[in-house]
Each structure stands twice: as structure tokens, then as C-alpha cells.
Design a protein around this motif. Structure first.
Motif, PDB file in Angstrom:
ATOM      1  N   SER A 124      -0.023  15.403  -6.191  1.00 20.64           N
ATOM      2  CA  SER A 124      -0.531  14.417  -5.247  1.00 20.64           C
ATOM      3  C   SER A 124      -2.033  14.533  -5.105  1.00 20.64           C
ATOM      4  O   SER A 124      -2.615  15.589  -5.335  1.00 20.64           O
ATOM      5  CB  SER A 124       0.100  14.614  -3.858  1.00 20.64           C
ATOM      6  N   TRP A 125      -2.617  13.428  -4.672  1.00 22.97           N
ATOM      7  CA  TRP A 125      -4.014  13.387  -4.249  1.00 22.97           C
ATOM      8  C   TRP A 125      -4.051  13.021  -2.763  1.00 22.97           C
ATOM      9  O   TRP A 125      -3.377  12.080  -2.341  1.00 22.97           O
ATOM     10  CB  TRP A 125      -4.813  12.373  -5.046  1.00 22.97           C
ATOM     11  N   TYR A 126      -4.834  13.762  -2.012  1.00 23.65           N
ATOM     12  CA  TYR A 126      -5.101  13.485  -0.609  1.00 23.65           C
ATOM     13  C   TYR A 126      -6.610  13.280  -0.443  1.00 23.65           C
ATOM     14  O   TYR A 126      -7.386  13.637  -1.315  1.00 23.65           O
ATOM     15  CB  TYR A 126      -4.668  14.665   0.269  1.00 23.65           C
ATOM     16  N   ARG A 127      -6.982  12.735   0.692  1.00 21.09           N
ATOM     17  CA  ARG A 127      -8.406  12.636   1.010  1.00 21.09           C
ATOM     18  C   ARG A 127      -8.621  12.845   2.508  1.00 21.09           C
ATOM     19  O   ARG A 127      -7.715  12.602   3.317  1.00 21.09           O
ATOM     20  CB  ARG A 127      -8.995  11.294   0.573  1.00 21.09           C
ATOM     21  N   GLN A 128      -9.830  13.284   2.824  1.00 21.53           N
ATOM     22  CA  GLN A 128     -10.186  13.506   4.224  1.00 21.53           C
ATOM     23  C   GLN A 128     -11.615  13.056   4.442  1.00 21.53           C
ATOM     24  O   GLN A 128     -12.551  13.614   3.837  1.00 21.53           O
ATOM     25  CB  GLN A 128     -10.023  14.982   4.601  1.00 21.53           C
ATOM     26  N   ALA A 129     -11.766  12.050   5.284  1.00 21.96           N
ATOM     27  CA  ALA A 129     -13.086  11.558   5.654  1.00 21.96           C
ATOM     28  C   ALA A 129     -13.564  12.316   6.895  1.00 21.96           C
ATOM     29  O   ALA A 129     -12.748  12.853   7.653  1.00 21.96           O
ATOM     30  CB  ALA A 129     -13.021  10.062   5.938  1.00 21.96           C
ATOM     31  N   PRO A 130     -14.873  12.357   7.154  1.00 24.46           N
ATOM     32  CA  PRO A 130     -15.389  13.071   8.318  1.00 24.46           C
ATOM     33  C   PRO A 130     -14.746  12.579   9.605  1.00 24.46           C
ATOM     34  O   PRO A 130     -14.666  11.368   9.852  1.00 24.46           O
ATOM     35  CB  PRO A 130     -16.888  12.757   8.290  1.00 24.46           C
ATOM     36  N   GLY A 131     -14.247  13.514  10.399  1.00 23.24           N
ATOM     37  CA  GLY A 131     -13.643  13.167  11.678  1.00 23.24           C
ATOM     38  C   GLY A 131     -12.247  12.584  11.581  1.00 23.24           C
ATOM     39  O   GLY A 131     -11.672  12.178  12.588  1.00 23.24           O
ATOM     40  N   GLN A 132     -11.719  12.535  10.358  1.00 18.71           N
ATOM     41  CA  GLN A 132     -10.386  11.954  10.164  1.00 18.71           C
ATOM     42  C   GLN A 132      -9.405  13.026   9.694  1.00 18.71           C
ATOM     43  O   GLN A 132      -9.806  14.080   9.196  1.00 18.71           O
ATOM     44  CB  GLN A 132     -10.448  10.846   9.102  1.00 18.71           C
ATOM     45  N   GLU A 133      -8.123  12.724   9.849  1.00 20.76           N
ATOM     46  CA  GLU A 133      -7.099  13.622   9.327  1.00 20.76           C
ATOM     47  C   GLU A 133      -6.963  13.421   7.814  1.00 20.76           C
ATOM     48  O   GLU A 133      -7.274  12.360   7.279  1.00 20.76           O
ATOM     49  CB  GLU A 133      -5.758  13.351  10.008  1.00 20.76           C
TER      50      GLU A 133
END
Length: 117
Positions: free
Chosen positions: A34-43
Motif C-alpha cells: 500500500s501507499w499512504y500519505r500524510q499532509a501537514p496537520g492531517q492524519e
């Protein structure tokens, strides 16, 4: 066990990037990738997954039609082709390998993707 992502960078809106994730030291051929991502201030959020055998894929609604996940068992690798990138795709992207025999999670260190003009 090592899981290493690469391919991030700065790209203009509408551009493309291809992320790579190489795994070693685990039973990759029978793993959920899988690929996940996390933006600043986000889950952290799921972007895409691929299940073997059968290469069944699953995508977040926000990336459907723009991103494609693929995998290469011979190279113990999983890829994320990202097209038509948008500023809201800016995030740190992480690769997750779940070894099905043990159900252990292995995360990479992340690679930064920035979409900006």
C-alpha cells in the motif's frame, strides 16, 4: 527488514511523478502493498493498495483515475504512478508492506511530494 521509498520531489500542478518502494528481508511475494500519505496537520490516509495474487487494486476516491499502483515481485517493489497532480496531493508518501504470514506492518521512511507552481 528494509522498506525504502524514492521518487518524490517538486512538481508543477498537472505534472507527474513515479514513486518506488523496495522491500527486503520479508516475504514480499505474499504481502499486501500500500501507499499512504500524510499532509501537514492531517492524519495519514490510504492512497492505494494492491493485493496478490490477482493484483486487485483499491484507490482513495481523491486519486482515482489519476494514480496507478503496480508491483513487481521479481524486484520486491511496488510503485505509484501519479499523474495530473494537484496542490492538494502535497504530502509525505509512505509505503506500507504487510507480511500476510505474520500480519506484521513494515513502513518506509517516507518521501516528500510537493505540487506547486
Amino acid at each position: 527488514v528494509q522498506v525504502v521509498e524514492s521518487g518524490g520531489g517538486l512538481v508543477q500542478p498537472g505534472g507527474s511523478l513515479r514513486l518506488s518502494c523496495a522491500a527486503s528481508g520479508l516475504a514480499f511475494s505474499s504481502a499486501i502493498r500500500s501507499w499512504y500519505r500524510q499532509a501537514p496537520g492531517q492524519e495519514r490516509e490510504l492512497v492505494a493498495s494492491i493485493y496478490t495474487p490477482g493484483s486487485v487494486t483499491n484507490y482513495a476516491d481523491s486519486v482515482k483515475g489519476r494514480f496507478t499502483i503496480s508491483t513487481d515481485n521479481a524486484r520486491n517493489s511496488v510503485y505509484l504512478q501519479m499523474n495530473m497532480l494537484r496542490p492538494e496531493d502535497t504530502a509525505v508518501y509512505y509505503c506500507l508492506i504487510v507480511e500476510k504470514s505474520t500480519m506484521r506492518n513494515y513502513w518506509g521512511q517516507g518521501t516528500q511530494v510537493t505540487v506547486s507552481s
